[in-house]
Structures are given as structure tokens and as C-alpha cells.
Motif scaffolding. Structure first.
Motif, mmCIF file in Angstrom:
data_model
loop_
_atom_site.group_PDB
_atom_site.id
_atom_site.type_symbol
_atom_site.label_atom_id
_atom_site.label_comp_id
_atom_site.label_asym_id
_atom_site.label_seq_id
_atom_site.Cartn_x
_atom_site.Cartn_y
_atom_site.Cartn_z
ATOM 1 N N LEU A 159 0.628 -1.208 -0.107
ATOM 2 C CA LEU A 159 0.041 0.009 0.048
ATOM 3 C C LEU A 159 0.846 1.360 0.002
ATOM 4 C CD1 LEU A 159 -2.550 -1.606 2.567
ATOM 5 C CD2 LEU A 159 -3.122 -0.278 0.602
ATOM 6 N N LYS A 160 0.355 2.276 -0.872
ATOM 7 C CA LYS A 160 1.162 3.522 -0.774
ATOM 8 C C LYS A 160 0.567 4.263 0.393
ATOM 9 C CE LYS A 160 1.823 3.680 -5.742
ATOM 10 N NZ LYS A 160 1.226 3.991 -7.036
ATOM 11 N N THR A 161 1.335 5.283 0.765
ATOM 12 C CA THR A 161 1.247 6.293 1.854
ATOM 13 C C THR A 161 -0.267 6.730 1.894
ATOM 14 O OG1 THR A 161 2.554 7.906 0.977
ATOM 15 C CG2 THR A 161 3.514 6.644 2.589
ATOM 16 N N ASP A 162 -0.844 6.885 0.812
ATOM 17 C CA ASP A 162 -2.355 7.607 0.533
ATOM 18 C C ASP A 162 -3.441 6.330 0.533
ATOM 19 O OD1 ASP A 162 -1.700 6.510 -1.659
ATOM 20 O OD2 ASP A 162 -2.333 8.415 -2.928
ATOM 21 N N GLY A 163 -3.089 5.196 0.712
ATOM 22 C CA GLY A 163 -3.961 4.149 0.766
ATOM 23 C C GLY A 163 -4.200 3.534 -0.558
ATOM 24 N N SER A 164 -3.599 4.168 -1.659
ATOM 25 C CA SER A 164 -4.025 3.352 -2.989
ATOM 26 C C SER A 164 -2.822 2.217 -2.941
ATOM 27 C CB SER A 164 -3.836 4.412 -3.929
ATOM 28 O OG SER A 164 -2.436 5.060 -3.978
ATOM 29 N N PHE A 165 -3.077 1.470 -4.183
ATOM 30 C CA PHE A 165 -2.319 0.533 -4.352
ATOM 31 C C PHE A 165 -2.250 -0.098 -5.607
ATOM 32 C CE2 PHE A 165 -6.354 -1.531 -2.885
ATOM 33 C CZ PHE A 165 -6.380 -2.704 -4.065
ATOM 34 N N ALA A 166 -1.364 -0.717 -6.260
ATOM 35 C CA ALA A 166 -1.325 -1.304 -7.425
ATOM 36 C C ALA A 166 -0.678 -2.430 -7.614
ATOM 37 C CB ALA A 166 -0.558 -0.152 -8.433
ATOM 38 N N VAL A 167 -1.029 -3.533 -8.158
ATOM 39 C CA VAL A 167 -0.303 -4.744 -8.239
ATOM 40 C C VAL A 167 0.294 -4.981 -9.622
ATOM 41 C CG1 VAL A 167 -0.179 -7.144 -7.730
ATOM 42 C CG2 VAL A 167 -1.480 -5.646 -6.132
ATOM 43 N N ASN A 168 1.505 -5.081 -9.790
ATOM 44 C CA ASN A 168 1.727 -4.979 -11.221
ATOM 45 C C ASN A 168 2.352 -6.472 -11.639
ATOM 46 O OD1 ASN A 168 2.540 -2.046 -11.960
ATOM 47 N ND2 ASN A 168 3.472 -1.820 -10.020
ATOM 48 N N ASP A 169 2.286 -6.745 -13.083
ATOM 49 C CA ASP A 169 3.009 -7.723 -13.442
ATOM 50 C C ASP A 169 1.937 -9.058 -13.202
ATOM 51 O OD1 ASP A 169 5.233 -7.552 -14.803
ATOM 52 O OD2 ASP A 169 6.462 -8.459 -13.480
ATOM 53 N N VAL A 170 0.676 -8.675 -13.516
ATOM 54 C CA VAL A 170 -0.233 -9.726 -13.469
ATOM 55 C C VAL A 170 -0.713 -10.081 -14.681
ATOM 56 C CG1 VAL A 170 -2.390 -10.428 -12.389
ATOM 57 C CG2 VAL A 170 -1.008 -8.768 -11.350
ATOM 58 N N PRO A 171 -0.615 -11.411 -15.220
ATOM 59 C CA PRO A 171 -1.114 -11.916 -16.620
ATOM 60 C C PRO A 171 -2.682 -11.933 -16.500
ATOM 61 C CG PRO A 171 -0.379 -13.612 -15.470
ATOM 62 C CD PRO A 171 0.006 -12.430 -14.410
ATOM 63 N N SER A 172 -3.294 -12.078 -17.643
ATOM 64 C CA SER A 172 -4.824 -11.999 -17.761
ATOM 65 C C SER A 172 -5.352 -13.346 -17.080
ATOM 66 C CB SER A 172 -5.204 -11.999 -19.170
ATOM 67 O OG SER A 172 -4.717 -13.048 -19.881
ATOM 68 N N GLY A 173 -6.483 -13.234 -16.401
ATOM 69 C CA GLY A 173 -7.084 -14.168 -15.678
ATOM 70 C C GLY A 173 -7.934 -13.933 -14.656
ATOM 71 N N SER A 174 -8.428 -14.715 -13.743
ATOM 72 C CA SER A 174 -9.209 -14.082 -12.846
ATOM 73 C C SER A 174 -8.604 -14.351 -11.381
ATOM 74 C CB SER A 174 -10.414 -14.985 -12.832
ATOM 75 O OG SER A 174 -11.625 -14.760 -11.787
ATOM 76 N N TYR A 175 -8.698 -13.331 -10.585
ATOM 77 C CA TYR A 175 -7.888 -13.323 -9.315
ATOM 78 C C TYR A 175 -8.827 -12.945 -8.166
ATOM 79 C CZ TYR A 175 -4.098 -13.577 -12.849
ATOM 80 O OH TYR A 175 -3.442 -13.753 -13.512
ATOM 81 N N VAL A 176 -8.360 -13.563 -7.037
ATOM 82 C CA VAL A 176 -9.098 -12.991 -5.875
ATOM 83 C C VAL A 176 -8.268 -11.789 -5.183
ATOM 84 C CG1 VAL A 176 -10.087 -13.531 -3.545
ATOM 85 C CG2 VAL A 176 -10.544 -15.002 -5.403
ATOM 86 N N VAL A 177 -8.445 -10.864 -5.156
ATOM 87 C CA VAL A 177 -7.709 -9.718 -4.481
ATOM 88 C C VAL A 177 -8.022 -9.503 -3.087
ATOM 89 C CG1 VAL A 177 -6.890 -7.468 -4.626
ATOM 90 C CG2 VAL A 177 -7.251 -8.673 -6.700
ATOM 91 N N GLU A 178 -7.246 -9.497 -2.235
ATOM 92 C CA GLU A 178 -7.625 -9.443 -0.611
ATOM 93 C C GLU A 178 -6.565 -8.525 -0.103
ATOM 94 O OE1 GLU A 178 -8.688 -12.644 2.769
ATOM 95 O OE2 GLU A 178 -7.628 -13.316 1.013
ATOM 96 N N ILE A 179 -6.939 -7.726 1.012
ATOM 97 C CA ILE A 179 -6.362 -6.823 1.699
ATOM 98 C C ILE A 179 -5.910 -7.592 2.925
ATOM 99 C CG2 ILE A 179 -5.546 -4.467 2.627
ATOM 100 C CD1 ILE A 179 -7.116 -3.348 0.186
ATOM 101 N N VAL A 180 -4.555 -7.925 3.351
ATOM 102 C CA VAL A 180 -4.475 -8.884 4.533
ATOM 103 C C VAL A 180 -3.940 -7.639 5.773
ATOM 104 C CG1 VAL A 180 -3.087 -10.207 5.480
ATOM 105 C CG2 VAL A 180 -4.025 -10.753 3.473
#
Lengths: 967, 237
Positions: free
Chosen positions: B75-96
Motif C-alpha cells: 500500500l502507498k502512503t495515501d492508501g492506494s495500491f497497484a499490483v504490477n505484472d499480473v497476467p490475464s485471468g481471474s483473481y481474488v484480491v484481498e487486503i490482509v
């Protein structure tokens, strides 16, 4: 609607089964220790004088900030495991730390005070070579990243790419380093091995190639390992074959070949077989590096040299010296050198870099752990004192991954055992009895009872009781004495001498074997490291197996553990025998293992010293017994016909069973071949040897009994398909009897793939796989039953089983990914079982086995209600109350170890990964001890109330009787 | 198992629907990750927030997991995030996060880089309930790791059915005689009658009467009856 009913039913049933942590139990019997791993980069925050930050990047893909005063973590970020999260470089400027991750995949900038990300950019593909901060006119504005075939410049504040340029002739030239001296130019240095060096000069503003030249260097194979840039752009290289230093000015156009300086002229010589190392320092990236540098000539010989006007002059010779490092504070750069003092200690001294003069009163004594490794990295934090002299603190990393932070004059400020970040295997051993307890135990020894008569035994009894009384009084006195002391002065130090088994055997000794070859003995109650032992000469990727041969139960024989260390590739092994309580190496002679070990087997057979016999099977199927006394060999001969073992060859897909012969050779009995073209064996697991099953069967709703199929020789074999296509991949499970090789059951999960985690216990196997069609994790449970009758209820024999067991199976959806799986274990197996699931979030879920019961009915009937079966629901619930480690998450948990305690209700749990977490779980709640929240006040007030009420009413009754008599 | 088979059937039926919805979503001008793409790799973006808590207080312990630990983001200091380098598909994104709870979200990435977010449903895996993309994930509060201790209160005690059963008859025994005038002979008669009605067989000796007789006899006989009663009281404890 039906859903609601099911949910309701589940939640109702949960009321009775849930085992959760209460808030007041926090820290009562659990602890967590956090680790970071082997430090690869460490930078002290020199931005401000009072800063306590120490930034570290480790081989566990961890980027963390440590408090340099205490050694605690400010924050820690764990990236993906494996090469994709590997930290290639760490640069720091001011409050920002720039990290290159995953072989140049990502460039990240971290805000170091908060621990949050500032920016992250994706770099172009290509393998990472080097990264450097680039300054222009005393200001650091950019970061340059060199890849195999391209160089890019990024803005330091936003991460945006300023320019990217392809490198010329990148297929023949290996570009390896970059250098910038703050003069608006960026040099990229490459080498064609054994031919020439290529130097490309870029303009920082737009990436234009200003100059390009190549210089002959036939002797050079790699720039990275033998060269450094010093002074104002002078490339300095060292070569051990020609025994000389080479210099080259990067900027000047006229110098077209490297100037050779023979080391002989400086009266120096490189030790034979040693690769000399150059260390230079560039305190400010916007300014050229210093002209002083270290040259390491042999493992314990450093020399500080200076480059001046084209000449190299030695400033100071450090012989002997192990480590040397530069550090800068403000404008002053110092060099710290570690030299041996005596056999057990080293001294670290500070020298000014520009003159080589020793700073007075700067000696730090570093005491080496006799059971540890040698120091191999030195990190120096220099700071200016009030009187403008330079003070410093050092962090020493040793071969066994101990981080020691020292302050003048040698005070250890903190210590971290980073080897524990990579625990490979562990065991828990009971603590020994105290002398008095042992005395009592000894009284019931067989020998004593036979020899003595009645009277001496009575006397003995009395005397031991008296000893107990004495011990108790001493304990009371100590309690009283401690209570009088102020809190702070009472030392709660745990030492090995005062440790003894507690009443319920809840406190045990944790033996941990780490990948670096360091063994630890840890007190399970407090987490204190009681002993540690570094085993030298351990190959980097060895396989360890820890075997407890003799427990503490056989006083006066000391407990004995054996560690089998096996090389991963050759399979050649060695044994290390030690006492698990004190960590001392045992004097017992160990059999030599000239051939690779394939399998080990711990037999229930014991020798005359109560040590269990360990059998080691080598690749020619010969068996070595340890210990191999006459007594043992005799026993082995007698029982040889009933000793079976199995071997797994996953490369050929072969499982084979062997029987021991009287002469300790073996014969092949069965062989199961699982064709490797279709599927490969992933894992094979038997049952745990110390597992007890209390009930032989399950009572059904109609009061009949369904007997469990409790085959102690059963192996669960998990296979995965070699075809990884989503539609055709599958996961298979075979249940094979290890004695006869009979396949008891086989099941296939289509459209599934690994990684498979599984637990094999009692009469069930639980496994988790990834359903690639629905993209979710699924649990499957297999339970084996004999049926309504037991075939032979007195003894189980694999050879005499005419009936195949009934197999029940059910699958469920698990709404989270899984890292590891284990089942709880209790002493007698009466307590219901829970599965402990390690999640990637770091939580450990305690999932009642009740939910994984293949007899869960779809439709609720009277009988199923009688049996307390939960109606089937496809999705497994995850409740936060089931997280046994609440917010004490265990990063990248790799294993969970469970051990029974002396209390039937209690199971000890250790979860290890990057962190270690120890706790106790009560799968059926604490049914055998009073609860923590037992209301003593209420019960005693009720008792007293009743007592007084009877007293008063008695009195009243008396008065009344008297009155009636008078009437 | 049966249930799962049934689900499979449902799935086949839903598959068609899913394909349909996929076509629809293709038509929408979704956020195209063209500029962010790196070969065939894409970027999952979003913002996370915890109401009432400053970002710097929780982001250092949090991380973003995509499909387990397949892809990891911070997470960035402002609460935003970016997950790079993900190929196409279906994913479950979870903040832990060890302190705050976030609900997972499923993100689908087409091979062209079109993104869509939807609620996670492991049972009906093809059901689409759209969520905003870039992701907006709000914490649903702190984790509730702990069970509440059962505390002892007077109300719990009094409302206990056992206690109610004990107390109510006691009240009746104590209060009723006071309400009814027992000295009134008419009343007494009436009561005796009713008692007789209750007691079908008057010949049978009354147990309670018998017991009282027995005990009163005992106490009058021995002078040290006190002691005896005391020991009884003690034993009861």
C-alpha cells in the motif's frame, strides 16, 4: 431459505465446538518472535543524528526497518517468496529507500518513517545488473538501473522514467556496473571477457551517448568482482594472476590502455587461491568517491591504500584482520577494521580514512560465541559526538546468521538469531524431572522394590516425602523473598538449570533445526533460547531429519536426539547425536555412512540403555542399525521378520516395500509403479507414531457402532498429473498398506492441481487442492471404516485383512488459500480433533474436524441429529474467533508442529515460517482443569453465605424450640 | 458430493449466462490498461481505506495478496495500491491486515487487458455482481478475534429457569398464607376439602408428615442434635 436453515444449524453447532482465545489470555501462554532472515543489505539512516532506523533487505525477500537501539522491528514488508520477490539492490537517500525487486522487475521507493510505499514502477524486461543513485550538482535526483541490454533513468521523487536507452553491442558486451560522479555524466562499464572493457558515457539530461571507448584488458573476466571506481572517475581493477593493480581514467580520452601497477612495487602479495577484493566508498552519490580504498589480499589481510596523482600508496596494513568497512558521518569518513584479539574475541578499531591514523579509545571488543560461526559481515554506523569526534556502533553478522549490535566499549546492545527465520524441522522434548522428582520416580523402580524389604521401603518413602516437603518450603520461601523485592530487581531469567517439568507437562523443550545448520533449544513457555549450536560445514541445501531416540523418561540416562544431515543431491549423510536438553554433543560413537541414505526407520525396539533403535537404509538396500550393540542386533534378529519398510522413488514413480532379513540385508516384497508419464508422486505420508486413538468406532444414531479402519501401516500417497492443462490436470490419492503393498483405496480429483496439503491421521485423510475449473480451494476428506463388526479386534495385522474397508468421502469449498495443514494431537486421543490451517495472511485457523466429516448428511434426520452431525454445506466457514493467533500473524508460515501435553485437553502448537509462534489449543475446551475465568469469589461467597445461613437458622430454630417448650 | 454435482449442473447452465455477460462487458468502455501494460502483463489498481483511522497507522502491517501469495502488492502512503505484472485471468484480491478486516474481491482481466471487479462467490463462481474498478475497498471494522467471557450478573442468575422454578414456589409458600386468612373457619374448611380432593387416597400416609415426624423425633431424643445437624450442613457443602 434452506441456506438460512443450514447457516443457522452451523452457527448453533458452533456454540459448542468453537475453541477460541479470550482477550485476557493474550500473552499468557503464547508468544511470537519475528525474524527477517539473512541480511544482504543494511543501511543506517544517517539523515539525522537521532535517527534509530536501520534498513535491511534480506534473502527472505524481506525489507524491514529495525530500531537500532533495541533490535525490534519498526515495520517489515515481506514480498512474494522465490526469485520474483528477490531484492536485488537497496539504495537510500534521505527519507527514501529505493529497492529493485525480482531481478529488475520492479523499482520501488519506500517512505521509511511510515513504512508505506511511495511509488512503484515496472521496469522493462531484462536481467538486472546494477543500480545507482545519480546526482547532479550536489543534489540526488535520479536513480539509474542497468539491465543486460538497456539502461534507464528514473526520477527519485515520482519514479517516472526519464529516459531509457539500449546499450550498444549488448549481445557481446556484458555491461555490469554504472558510475556517476555528479558531473552530469553517467558511465556504463561493460566487459568482453578476456578481451577488452567497454565504457559508454551518457548525458544525464537526455540519455545521449557522449562518448564510447574500449580498452584492452585481456586478463579480465568480470568487472563486478575485481573492480571499483575511486577518486574522480578512476577505474581500479585487481588481478591475482599478474599480481597487479590496473587503473584507468574514465573521462580522459587520451588514455587508451590500462596502467599496470605491480603489487610487488607496493611490497604486497595476493595469497594463492584467493580472489582479491577491492572496497571503495562513495559517501555522497552526487560527488566522486574517495580516493582511499581497501584491498583484501587474503581472508585475514586487508590493506588501506590511497590513490594520489596517479600513484598508489599504502596508508595502513591490517594484518591480521577479518573484516573492514567504511562509514561516513557528515564530512568525515572512517574505516572500521575487525582484527582477532584472542581465540574467543575480536577487537574492532576505527581509523580515519584519509590518513589511516587510529582513533583513540574506539576499540570495541566482540566476543565470539564458541558454539557459533565466524563473523562475515560488518556494518558500521558512524556519528559525530558532541565534541566533534567520531563515535560508532557496529552490527556484526556471522556465518550462523546471528546479528549482534555492539556499542563502545563492547556492550552488546541487542542480538538477533536470524537463523530461526528458516526453521526446517523441529521436535518437542519433555523437560527432565528435578532431582527430587527423579528421587520419587526412582523409588518405584523395579530393581529397588525387589532388593529392599518392606521396612526400608517405608523409610525410603518417608524420606522422599520429607525431601518433597523441604523443596516445597524452599519454594515458598523464594516466593516470599521475591515478593519483598521490588518488581524490577527480580530477574526473570530462564536458565537450563532451573528448568524442570511442570505439573501438567505443558512446558517443553523445543528443538529447532534451521537451514543454515544451527540448532536451537528453546523454552516453549517463554521463548528463551536456552542453547544454540552451530554445525559447521553444512552444505547449503541439506535435508535434515530429527529423531528423538531416548526421551527424558529414562533417568539417569540422559535424553538423546539424533540429527541426520543429508546432502540433497548426493544423499550422503552424517549423524549428529546430542542431548536435547543441554545441547551438548554426545560422546557416543556414530556409524559412518559411506553410501547415500534412502530411508530411516525408528523402531520401538530399545537397547539396554533405553535408546530406540534407528535403522538407516542405504542405496544398496543394506541396513545400518544405530545403536548397534550386541543386544540390539540380537533383538533385531528375533524381530526381523516383522520389520517392514518402504522406499519412494518419485523420479521413476515407484513405491517399493522391503522386509528385513536376519543378517540385516533386505528383501523386496512388493512394488507399486505409478507411471510417470501420467502422474508423479508428490508426497507420501504415514501416520504419526505418537498418535493415540481412544475410541475404536463411532456410535451411530441407532446405537450400533461403526468401527474405524485403524491400519497403522497405511500410507497416503498423493500424485499430481504431469499434464498441467486446466481441463486435463488431476490430483490423485492412493492409500497403500505399507506392509503388503495392497492399494486399499484410490481416488482422483479431476480438474484439480496442487499444491496439495494433506493430513493423515486415525482413520482419515484430509487433503486440500486447487480446483482449476472453479478457481477455488477445496477440502476433501476420506474416512475409512471396517463396518459394523471388527474383523480381529485384539490385534491388527496387515497380512490378515480379508475385507476391504468402507470408504466415505466428501468435499467442501474452502474460501481461502492455504499454506500448510496439520492436525492437533493430544495425549490419549480423547479430545476431539481440530485441523490447524496456516493461511497466507499469517493467521492460523483452528478448524474443527467435525466440519470435515464425510457422514455429514444432506438432509437432517433424527439419527443424524442424535449423532451430532452438522448438515452438509458446500462452503466451509471461516470465523475470526477460530484464529488461534489473533493479530500475532506468522509471516509466510511453512509448518505447524503439534505435540501433546500432560493434560488431555491441551495440545501444544508451534507455527514456524518467517516468524515463530507458540501457543496451546484446547479443541474441546479445558474440560480437565478449572477454566481461567473460574469465579473463585462467587463460589466462596456462596459457600460462606450458606454456612452462615445454616448457623443463623440453627440458632433461630433453637430459640423457637425453647419458646415452644415454655408455652 | 451430491451437492457438488448439482452445482456442476448449475454451473453449465450459468456458463452460458457468464459468456453472455462477458460479451456485454466487452462492449462497455472499461478502463483499458493499455498504457500500463507491460507485454501481456497488467496492473490491478485500487484504493483501500479504514474509516476513522489514519493511513499511516495501518499500512505498514498490511499487504495485498492476489490469489494467495501468487502476486503481492503493498500500500502507498495515501492508501492506494497497484499490483504490477499480473497476467490475464481471474483473481481474488484481498487486503490482509492483522488489525482490520477487508472483504476480498474478484478481479477478472481479459487477454486484452480489460478489467472488471465483482464480489467473490465461491459457490456460484460465475455470478457477477459488479464492483467499482479501480477497486474501492473499505474496511468493515477491526477483526473480532476474541470470544467474550461469560460474565456473572444478577440478572443472568435470576432469569435462570432453575432459579425461577425454585424462587416462585417459595414466594407462593411464604406469601399465600399471609394473603389468605387462615383463622377464618370457613376458609379452613374449604381448604381442607380441596386438599382432600387433591389427595385421592386419604388412607395413605403422607410422606411429608412422616418425614417431619421422623426428624422431630430424632432431634428431641438426642440432646446433641445440634452437632448432628451441623455435620449434615457441613456434608451438604
Amino acid at each position: 431459505m434452506a441456506w438460512l436453515v443450514v447457516r443457522l444449524a452451523i452457527s448453533v453447532s458452533l456454540l459448542y465446538t468453537a475453541s477460541a482465545v479470550f482477550e485476557d489470555q493474550v500473552g499468557k501462554f503464547d508468544w511470537r518472535q519475528q525474524f527477517i532472515g539473512k541480511v544482504r543489505f543494511a543501511l543506517f539512516d544517517t539523515h539525522s543524528q537521532a535517527s534509530k532506523k536501520l534498513l535491511v533487505a534480506t534473502d527472505k525477500n524481506v525489507f524491514a526497518s529495525l530500531n537500532s537501539r533495541t533490535g525490534d522491528l519498526f515495520w517489515r514488508h515481506v514480498d512474494k517468496t522465490g526469485p520474483e520477490g528477490h531484492i536485488d539492490a537497496l539504495l537510500m537517500y534521505g527519507q527514501d529507500a529505493v529497492v529493485v525487486v525480482g531481478n529488475g522487475r520492479l523499482l520501488r521507493s519506500w517512505e521509511t518513517t511510515v513504512g508505506g510505499l511511495k511509488w512503484e514502477t515496472v521496469l522493462d524486461t531484462g536481467s538486472f545488473q546494477a543500480a545507482a543513485l545519480v546526482g547532479v550538482q550536489d543534489l540526488v535526483k535520479y536513480v539509474a538501473v542497468l539491465k543486460k541490454s538497456a539502461i534507464s533513468l528514473h526520477d527519485l521523487s515520482s519514479g517516472s522514467q526519464i529516459w531509457v536507452e539500449n546499450l550498444p553491442d549488448s549481445d557481446s558486451v556484458q555491461y555490469q556496473t554504472i558510475y556517476s560522479g555528479g558531473n552530469g555524466l553517467l558511465f556504463v562499464l561493460g566487459v568482453v571477457p578476456n578481451s577488452h572493457i567497454v565504457i559508454v558515457e551518457y548525458k544525464i539530461e537526455d540519455g545521449e551517448i557522449m562518448n564510447k571507448k574500449s580498452v584492452e584488458a585481456a586478463w579480465m573476466s568480470s568487472l563486478e568482482s575485481s573492480c571499483a571506481v575511486i577518486s574522480s572517475g578512476i577505474l581500479l581493477c585487481v588481478d591475482q594472476i599478474t599480481q597487479s593493480l590496473y587503473t584507468l581514467s574514465l573521462q580522459s580520452a587520451e588514455q587508451t590502455e590500462m596502467r599496470q601497477i605491480h603489487l610487488q612495487t607496493l611490497d604486497l602479495e595476493v595469497a594463492s587461491g584467493f580472489r582479491p577484493v577491492l572496497t571503495s566508498t562513495q559517501p555522497n552519490p552526487a560527488q566522486p568517491p574517495l580516493s582511499e580504498f581497501f584491498l583484501q589480499l587474503s581472508p585475514d589481510h586487508h590493506i588501506l591504500l590511497q590513490f594520489k596523482d596517479g600513484l598508489i600508496a599504502p596508508l595502513r596494513d591490517f594484518s591480521p584482520s577479518y573484516l573492514a568497512a567504511f562509514a561516513t558521518s557528515g564530512e568525515r569518513t572512517v574505516a572500521a577494521v575487525m582484527s582477532p584479539k584472542n581465540d574467543t574475541a575480536c577487537s574492532i578499531n576505527l581509523f580515519s580514512a584519509d590518513t589511516g591514523r587510529r582513533h583513540l579509545d574506539t576499540t570495541v571488543i566482540y566476543h565470539m560465541d564458541p558454539n557459533g560461526g565466524k563473523p562475515n559481515r560488518l556494518y558500521v554506523h558512524a556519528f559525530l559526538k558532541k565534541d566533534d569526534s567520531v563515535g560508532y556502533r557496529v552490527m556484526v553478522q556471522t556465518e550462523d546468521l546471528t546479528l549482534t549490535f555492539l556499542q563502545q566499549p563492547g556492550r552488546v546492545v541487542w542480538m538477533r538469531e536470524e537463523a530461526l527465520a528458516d526453521v526446517v524441522t523441529m521436535e518437542m522434548v519433555d523437560l527432565p524431572f528435578t532431582g527430587t522428582q527423579a528421587e520419587l520416580e526412582g523409588e518405584f523402580g523395579k530393581k529397588a522394590a525387589i532388593q529392599d524389604g518392606l521396612l526400608p521401603m517405608v523409610l525410603k518413602r518417608l524420606s522422599s516425602q520429607f525431601i518433597l516437603l523441604q523443596a516445597w518450603l524452599a519454594h515458598l520461601w523464594k516466593l516470599f523473598y521475591d515478593a519483598r523485592q521490588p518488581r524490577s530487581s527480580v530477574k526473570n531469567e530462564v536458565t537450563i538449570d532451573i528448568l524442570s517439568r511442570d505439573e501438567f507437562n505443558l512446558q517443553k523443550m523445543m528443538l529447532m533445526v534451521t537451514a543454515s545448520g544451527k540448532l536451537f533449544g528453546i523454552d516453549s513457555k517463554s521463548g528463551t533460547i536456552l542453547w544454540k549450536q552451530y554445525l559447521e560445514n553444512i552444505q547449503p541445501n541439506s535435508v535434515f531429519k530429527l529423531i528423538v531416540q531416548r526421551t527424558t523418561a529414562h533417568f539417569p540416562h540422559p535424553p538423546q536426539c539424533t540429527l541426520l544431515i543429508k546432502h540433497k543431491d548426493t544423499g550422503l549423510g552424517s549423524l549428529y547425536v546430542f542431548n536435547p536438553i543441554f545441547g551438548k554433543k554426545s560422546q557416543i560413537s556414530v556409524p559412518a555412512l559411506p553410501r547415500p541414505v534412502l530411508q530411516t526407520l525408528l523402531l520401538p525396539v530399545i537397547d539396554q540403555d533405553y535408546a530406540k533403535v534407528l535403522l538407516l537404509i542405504d542405496d544398496q538396500y543394506k541396513v545400518t542399525a544405530f545403536p548397534s550393540t550386541k543386544n540390539v542386533l540380537q533383538q533385531l534378529q528375533d524381530t526381523a521378520s516383522s520389520i517392514f519398510f518402504y522406499l519412494v522413488d518419485s523420479s521413476q514413480g515407484k513405491l517399493s516395500g522391503f522386509r528385513l532379513r536376519k543378517d540385516l540385508s533386505t528383501e523386496l516384497i512388493w512394488e507399486v509403479v505409478i507411471p510417470t508419464e501420467v502422474q508423479k508422486i508428490v508426497a507420501v505420508k504415514g501416520k504419526r507414531a505418537n498418535e493415540h486413538v481412544h475410541s475404536q468406532g463411532r456410535v451411530m444414531g441407532d446405537r450400533s457402532v461403526l468401527y474405524k479402519y485403524l491400519n497403522p501401516n497405511l500410507l497416503a500417497v498423493i500424485t499430481e498429473s504431469t499434464d498441467t492443462h486446466q481441463e486435463r490436470s488431476f490430483v490423485g490419492i492412493f492409500l497403500i498398506d505399507g506392509v503388503t503393498g495392497r492399494i486399499v483405496h484410490e481416488a482422483v480429483q479431476r480438474k484439480a492441481r496442487g499444491p496439495v496439503h494433506f493430513v493423515h491421521s486415525e482413520n482419515w485423510v484430509v487433503y486440500v487442492y486447487w480446483n482449476s475449473k472453479f478457481r477455488r480451494n477445496e477440502f476433501s476428506v476420506l474416512e475409512l471404516f471396517e463396518g459394523a463388526e471388527l474383523y480381529n479386534s485384539t490385534v491388527f495385522s496387515s497380512l490378515d485383512r480379508p475385507h476391504a474397508p468402507q470408504v466415505l468421502q466428501q468435499s467442501y469449498i474452502f474460501p481461502a488459500p492455504i499454506n500448510t495443514l496439520e492436525a492437533t494431537l493430544t495425549e490419549k486421543g480423547i479430545t476431539s480433533r481440530h485441523l490447524l490451517v496456516g493461511l497466507p495472511s499469517g493467521n492460523i485457523l483452528s478448524l474443527p474436524k467435525m466440519f470435515l466429516d464425510p457422514r455429514r448428511p444432506e438432509l437432517v434426520s433424527e439419527q443424524s441429529r442424535e449423532e451430532n452431525l452438522i448438515p452438509y454445506a458446500p462452503e466451509m466457514p471461516i470465523r475470526e474467533e477460530w484464529f488461534i493467533n489473533y493479530n500475532q500473524t506468522v509471516s509466510s508460515v511453512r509448518g505447524i508442529y503439534t505435540a501433546p501435553s500432560g493434560l488431555e485437553s491441551t495440545c501444544l502448537v508451534v507455527a514456524y515460517g518467517l516468524d515463530i509462534y507458540q501457543t496451546r489449543v484446547f479443541p474441546s475446551k479445558q474440560f480437565d482443569v478449572l477454566k481461567d475465568d473460574y469465579d473463585y469469589i462467587l463460589i466462596s461467597s456462596v459457600l460462606f453465605g450458606l454456612f452462615f445461613a445454616t448457623m443463623i437458622s440453627k440458632r433461630l430454630a433453637e430459640v423457637k424450640l425453647l419458646n415452644r417448650a415454655w408455652r | 458430493m451430491q451437492q457438488m454435482k448439482r452445482l456442476l449442473d448449475i454451473y453449465v447452465a450459468l456458463q452460458a449466462l457468464f459468456a453472455l455477460s462477458w460479451c456485454f462487458s466487452d462492449g462497455e468502455p472499461g478502463p483499458v490498461a493499455g498504457s500500463q501494460s507491460n507485454g501481456d502483463r497488467f496492473k490491478i489498481e485500487g484504493r483501500a481505506s479504514v474509516p476513522g483511522v489514519k493511513t499511516q497507522d495501518w499500512i505498514s502491517t498490511a499487504l495485498i495478496l492476489v490469489e494467495g501469495e501468487e502476486y503481492v502488492g503493498f500500500l502507498k502512503t495515501d492508501g492506494s495500491f497497484a499490483v504490477n505484472d499480473v497476467p490475464s485471468g481471474s483473481y481474488v484480491v484481498e487486503i490482509v491486515s492483522p488489525s482490520f478486516r477487508f472483504d476480498p474481491i474478484r478481479v477478472d482481466i481479459t487477454s486484452k487487458g480489460k478489467m472488471r471487479a465483482r464480489l467473490v462467490n465461491y459457490i456460484k463462481t460465475s455470478e457477477v455482481i459488479r464492483q467499482p474498478y479501480p477497486l474501492q475497498i473499505r474496511s468493515s471494522g477491526p477483526h473480532t478475534y476474541f470470544m467474550k467471557r461469560e460474565t456473572w450478573g444478577w440478572t443472568d442468575f435470576l432469569m435462570n429457569p432453575m432459579v425461577m422454578m425454585m424462587v416462585l414456589p417459595l414466594l407462593i409458600i411464604v406469601l399465600l398464607p399471609k394473603l389468605v386468612n387462615t383463622n377464618d373457619p370457613e376458609m379452613r374448611k374449604e381448604m381442607e376439602q380441596s386438599m382432600n380432593m387433591l389427595n385421592p387416597n386419604p388412607e395413605l400416609p403422607d410422606v411429608s408428615e412422616f418425614m417431619t415426624k421422623l426428624f422431630s423425633k430424632g432431634s428431641s431424643k438426642s440432646g446433641g442434635g445440634n452437632k448432628g445437624s451441623r455435620s449434615v450442613a457441613l456434608k451438604r457443602r
